[in-house]
Design a protein around this motif. Sequence first.
Motif, PDB file in Angstrom:
ATOM      1  N   PHE A  98       0.832  -1.193   0.000  1.00  0.00           N
ATOM      2  CA  PHE A  98       0.000   0.000   0.000  1.00  0.00           C
ATOM      3  C   PHE A  98       0.870   1.248   0.000  1.00  0.00           C
ATOM      4  CE2 PHE A  98      -2.421  -3.378   1.938  1.00  0.00           C
ATOM      5  CZ  PHE A  98      -3.703  -3.221   1.426  1.00  0.00           C
ATOM      6  N   THR A  99       0.373   2.293  -0.631  1.00  0.00           N
ATOM      7  CA  THR A  99       1.072   3.576  -0.664  1.00  0.00           C
ATOM      8  C   THR A  99       0.790   4.354   0.606  1.00  0.00           C
ATOM      9  OG1 THR A  99       0.908   3.686  -3.071  1.00  0.00           O
ATOM     10  CG2 THR A  99       1.282   5.758  -1.924  1.00  0.00           C
ATOM     11  N   LEU A 100       1.796   5.067   1.106  1.00  0.00           N
ATOM     12  CA  LEU A 100       1.582   5.933   2.260  1.00  0.00           C
ATOM     13  C   LEU A 100       0.649   7.076   1.888  1.00  0.00           C
ATOM     14  CD1 LEU A 100       5.150   6.271   3.839  1.00  0.00           C
ATOM     15  CD2 LEU A 100       3.213   4.983   4.743  1.00  0.00           C
ATOM     16  N   ASP A 101      -0.337   7.315   2.714  1.00  0.00           N
ATOM     17  CA  ASP A 101      -1.260   8.435   2.551  1.00  0.00           C
ATOM     18  C   ASP A 101      -1.338   9.157   3.886  1.00  0.00           C
ATOM     19  OD1 ASP A 101      -3.270  10.197   1.799  1.00  0.00           O
ATOM     20  OD2 ASP A 101      -4.865   8.779   2.304  1.00  0.00           O
ATOM     21  N   GLN A 102      -0.878  10.390   3.908  1.00  0.00           N
ATOM     22  CA  GLN A 102      -0.793  11.138   5.163  1.00  0.00           C
ATOM     23  C   GLN A 102      -0.045  10.322   6.215  1.00  0.00           C
ATOM     24  OE1 GLN A 102      -5.170  12.513   5.347  1.00  0.00           O
ATOM     25  NE2 GLN A 102      -3.987  14.150   6.275  1.00  0.00           N
ATOM     26  N   THR A 103       1.072   9.793   5.842  1.00  0.00           N
ATOM     27  CA  THR A 103       2.023   9.046   6.674  1.00  0.00           C
ATOM     28  C   THR A 103       1.562   7.636   7.042  1.00  0.00           C
ATOM     29  OG1 THR A 103       1.312   9.700   8.919  1.00  0.00           O
ATOM     30  CG2 THR A 103       2.723  11.258   7.717  1.00  0.00           C
ATOM     31  N   LYS A 104       0.366   7.198   6.607  1.00  0.00           N
ATOM     32  CA  LYS A 104      -0.165   5.887   6.969  1.00  0.00           C
ATOM     33  C   LYS A 104      -0.541   5.080   5.723  1.00  0.00           C
ATOM     34  CE  LYS A 104       0.031   7.068  11.316  1.00  0.00           C
ATOM     35  NZ  LYS A 104       1.017   6.478  12.247  1.00  0.00           N
ATOM     36  N   ARG A 105      -0.377   3.761   5.833  1.00  0.00           N
ATOM     37  CA  ARG A 105      -0.771   2.887   4.732  1.00  0.00           C
ATOM     38  C   ARG A 105      -2.258   2.550   4.755  1.00  0.00           C
ATOM     39  NH1 ARG A 105       2.756  -2.301   4.583  1.00  0.00           N
ATOM     40  NH2 ARG A 105       2.465  -2.208   6.850  1.00  0.00           N
ATOM     41  N   MET A 106      -2.887   2.730   5.904  1.00  0.00           N
ATOM     42  CA  MET A 106      -4.306   2.429   6.026  1.00  0.00           C
ATOM     43  C   MET A 106      -4.935   3.366   7.052  1.00  0.00           C
ATOM     44  SD  MET A 106      -6.867   0.324   5.094  1.00  0.00           S
ATOM     45  CE  MET A 106      -6.030  -1.121   4.404  1.00  0.00           C
ATOM     46  N   VAL A 217      -5.817  31.016  17.967  1.00  0.00           N
ATOM     47  CA  VAL A 217      -4.892  29.909  18.201  1.00  0.00           C
ATOM     48  C   VAL A 217      -3.908  29.843  17.033  1.00  0.00           C
ATOM     49  CG1 VAL A 217      -4.688  27.395  18.344  1.00  0.00           C
ATOM     50  CG2 VAL A 217      -6.498  28.573  19.596  1.00  0.00           C
ATOM     51  N   THR A 218      -2.619  29.918  17.352  1.00  0.00           N
ATOM     52  CA  THR A 218      -1.593  29.893  16.310  1.00  0.00           C
ATOM     53  C   THR A 218      -0.534  28.832  16.577  1.00  0.00           C
ATOM     54  OG1 THR A 218      -0.346  31.615  17.472  1.00  0.00           O
ATOM     55  CG2 THR A 218      -1.894  32.348  15.771  1.00  0.00           C
ATOM     56  N   ASP A 219      -0.862  27.864  17.438  1.00  0.00           N
ATOM     57  CA  ASP A 219       0.111  26.822  17.776  1.00  0.00           C
ATOM     58  C   ASP A 219      -0.388  25.429  17.400  1.00  0.00           C
ATOM     59  OD1 ASP A 219      -1.873  26.652  19.682  1.00  0.00           O
ATOM     60  OD2 ASP A 219      -0.514  26.368  21.381  1.00  0.00           O
ATOM     61  N   LEU A 220      -1.213  25.345  16.352  1.00  0.00           N
ATOM     62  CA  LEU A 220      -1.635  24.032  15.878  1.00  0.00           C
ATOM     63  C   LEU A 220      -0.425  23.261  15.380  1.00  0.00           C
ATOM     64  CD1 LEU A 220      -4.866  24.876  13.829  1.00  0.00           C
ATOM     65  CD2 LEU A 220      -4.703  24.090  16.201  1.00  0.00           C
ATOM     66  N   THR A 226      -0.810  17.486   8.053  1.00  0.00           N
ATOM     67  CA  THR A 226      -1.658  18.644   7.839  1.00  0.00           C
ATOM     68  C   THR A 226      -2.014  19.234   9.193  1.00  0.00           C
ATOM     69  OG1 THR A 226      -3.700  19.402   6.754  1.00  0.00           O
ATOM     70  CG2 THR A 226      -3.760  17.254   7.835  1.00  0.00           C
ATOM     71  N   TYR A 227      -2.718  20.353   9.223  1.00  0.00           N
ATOM     72  CA  TYR A 227      -3.074  20.973  10.500  1.00  0.00           C
ATOM     73  C   TYR A 227      -4.431  20.524  11.020  1.00  0.00           C
ATOM     74  CZ  TYR A 227       0.891  24.196  10.481  1.00  0.00           C
ATOM     75  OH  TYR A 227       2.145  24.739  10.504  1.00  0.00           O
ATOM     76  N   ALA A 228      -5.191  19.810  10.199  1.00  0.00           N
ATOM     77  CA  ALA A 228      -6.472  19.294  10.672  1.00  0.00           C
ATOM     78  C   ALA A 228      -6.926  18.184   9.744  1.00  0.00           C
ATOM     79  CB  ALA A 228      -7.530  20.390  10.741  1.00  0.00           C
ATOM     80  N   HIS A 229      -7.573  17.206  10.321  1.00  0.00           N
ATOM     81  CA  HIS A 229      -8.104  16.068   9.575  1.00  0.00           C
ATOM     82  C   HIS A 229      -9.623  16.148   9.656  1.00  0.00           C
ATOM     83  CE1 HIS A 229      -9.266  11.877   8.790  1.00  0.00           C
ATOM     84  NE2 HIS A 229      -8.106  11.760   8.182  1.00  0.00           N
ATOM     85  N   LEU A 230     -10.286  16.108   8.502  1.00  0.00           N
ATOM     86  CA  LEU A 230     -11.727  16.322   8.469  1.00  0.00           C
ATOM     87  C   LEU A 230     -12.420  15.182   7.736  1.00  0.00           C
ATOM     88  CD1 LEU A 230     -14.101  18.177   9.121  1.00  0.00           C
ATOM     89  CD2 LEU A 230     -13.583  19.483   7.050  1.00  0.00           C
ATOM     90  N   THR A 231     -13.303  14.493   8.455  1.00  0.00           N
ATOM     91  CA  THR A 231     -14.047  13.367   7.919  1.00  0.00           C
ATOM     92  C   THR A 231     -15.534  13.650   8.070  1.00  0.00           C
ATOM     93  OG1 THR A 231     -12.290  11.950   8.774  1.00  0.00           O
ATOM     94  CG2 THR A 231     -14.272  10.859   7.988  1.00  0.00           C
ATOM     95  N   ALA A 232     -16.328  13.259   7.069  1.00  0.00           N
ATOM     96  CA  ALA A 232     -17.763  13.538   7.093  1.00  0.00           C
ATOM     97  C   ALA A 232     -18.562  12.278   6.797  1.00  0.00           C
ATOM     98  CB  ALA A 232     -18.106  14.629   6.082  1.00  0.00           C
ATOM     99  N   PHE A 233     -19.713  12.160   7.476  1.00  0.00           N
ATOM    100  CA  PHE A 233     -20.629  11.037   7.261  1.00  0.00           C
ATOM    101  C   PHE A 233     -22.045  11.583   7.111  1.00  0.00           C
ATOM    102  CE2 PHE A 233     -17.058   9.663   9.818  1.00  0.00           C
ATOM    103  CZ  PHE A 233     -16.651   8.492   9.191  1.00  0.00           C
ATOM    104  N   HIS A 234     -22.759  11.069   6.117  1.00  0.00           N
ATOM    105  CA  HIS A 234     -24.092  11.562   5.794  1.00  0.00           C
ATOM    106  C   HIS A 234     -25.150  10.907   6.667  1.00  0.00           C
ATOM    107  CE1 HIS A 234     -27.701  11.893   3.033  1.00  0.00           C
ATOM    108  NE2 HIS A 234     -27.295  13.144   3.131  1.00  0.00           N
ATOM    109  N   GLU A 235     -26.060  11.712   7.200  1.00  0.00           N
ATOM    110  CA  GLU A 235     -27.130  11.190   8.044  1.00  0.00           C
ATOM    111  C   GLU A 235     -28.032  10.250   7.252  1.00  0.00           C
ATOM    112  OE1 GLU A 235     -30.533  12.852  11.132  1.00  0.00           O
ATOM    113  OE2 GLU A 235     -30.044  14.020   9.336  1.00  0.00           O
ATOM    114  N   GLY A 236     -28.335   9.091   7.818  1.00  0.00           N
ATOM    115  CA  GLY A 236     -29.224   8.140   7.177  1.00  0.00           C
ATOM    116  C   GLY A 236     -28.504   6.958   6.577  1.00  0.00           C
ATOM    117  N   HIS A 244      -9.438  17.792   3.540  1.00  0.00           N
ATOM    118  CA  HIS A 244      -8.273  18.309   4.256  1.00  0.00           C
ATOM    119  C   HIS A 244      -8.109  19.789   3.974  1.00  0.00           C
ATOM    120  CE1 HIS A 244      -6.913  14.290   5.310  1.00  0.00           C
ATOM    121  NE2 HIS A 244      -7.176  13.944   4.070  1.00  0.00           N
ATOM    122  N   PRO A 245      -7.495  20.516   4.893  1.00  0.00           N
ATOM    123  CA  PRO A 245      -7.256  21.938   4.641  1.00  0.00           C
ATOM    124  C   PRO A 245      -6.232  22.142   3.544  1.00  0.00           C
ATOM    125  CG  PRO A 245      -6.167  21.255   6.654  1.00  0.00           C
ATOM    126  CD  PRO A 245      -7.009  20.098   6.220  1.00  0.00           C
TER     127      PRO A 245
END
Length: 292
Positions: A98-106, A217-220, A226-236, A244-245
């Motif tokens: 597997f290829t590294l994606d954001q430092t992880k293979r999975m 806040v300037t110390d993230l 990256t500075y934030a990881h964003l995941t979304a799930f649809h209701e239902g 990602h930012p």
Amino acid sequence: MATGTAAVLALTLAACGSDDDPAMPGMRHNASPEATRSAAPGAMGDMPGMHQAAGGNGLAGARDGYRLDSPDSTLTAGRRTAYRFTVTGPDGRPVTSFTLDQTKRMHFYAIRSDLTGFQHVHPTMASDGTWTAGLSPLASGAWRMFAAFTPDGGRGKGKDFVLSRTVTVPGTVTRTPLPAATTSTEADGYTVTVKGELMAGMAHPLTVRITKGGKPVTDLQPYLDTYAHLTAFHEGDAAFAHLHPTTEVHGDHGGPELSFHAELPSSGNWRLFLQFRTGGRLHTAALTLRVG
């Protein structure tokens, strides 16, 4: 969305935790099982940092000859457990490269059908291609397990995939309604404010501003490159999207604003989980986003 931000964006903070505790305190709610609908991955144009675009909506267990298999159809409630799975390729054999994606293979995600109990972990793989995802205690209910990966060989080399399977956690369940809408809330003393106007299937800028005690806040610190990881799930149906930012990373000096390319494929409520790190601690904010 001046009026739109209030009407279209819903933001509620649910929990925080460390990178070593994927269940995140405050996210272990009971919920009654809801029916999850299988669907073919949606075709979306490429958007930077968005697995939804290339990986599909995650509701299918197989795509383009790749399949997510697991012997675990039920897991025990209330205690740490391990979810075992393999990814098989078009030749029917377990994929081990597997290829590294954001430092992880999975990247592995667990979400209950009412969009509570979010976990994001990075499983380990044995030499035979069997992955083991260590999960914090699960509340009873219906869960969906997502695996996000990029093969490093074969027919799918370089392609992003998001596949999932459902799991039942037996026991007494109580439904947790989706939290009420708001544009700003707090977690661990941090105030998170969301600005943007989203319409289904259209790309729009989304900005997250993080403050503490009224000060920017300037110390993230970098988290998964990256500075934030964003995941979304649809209701239902719990359809999956991963954003990602676009903000460049410059050491431990992120914030206060993070910019995102946001494109969610369908209207309705989406539950977003924003993860960011300060002082070596991972914080997780749960966001209810209304997409028109």
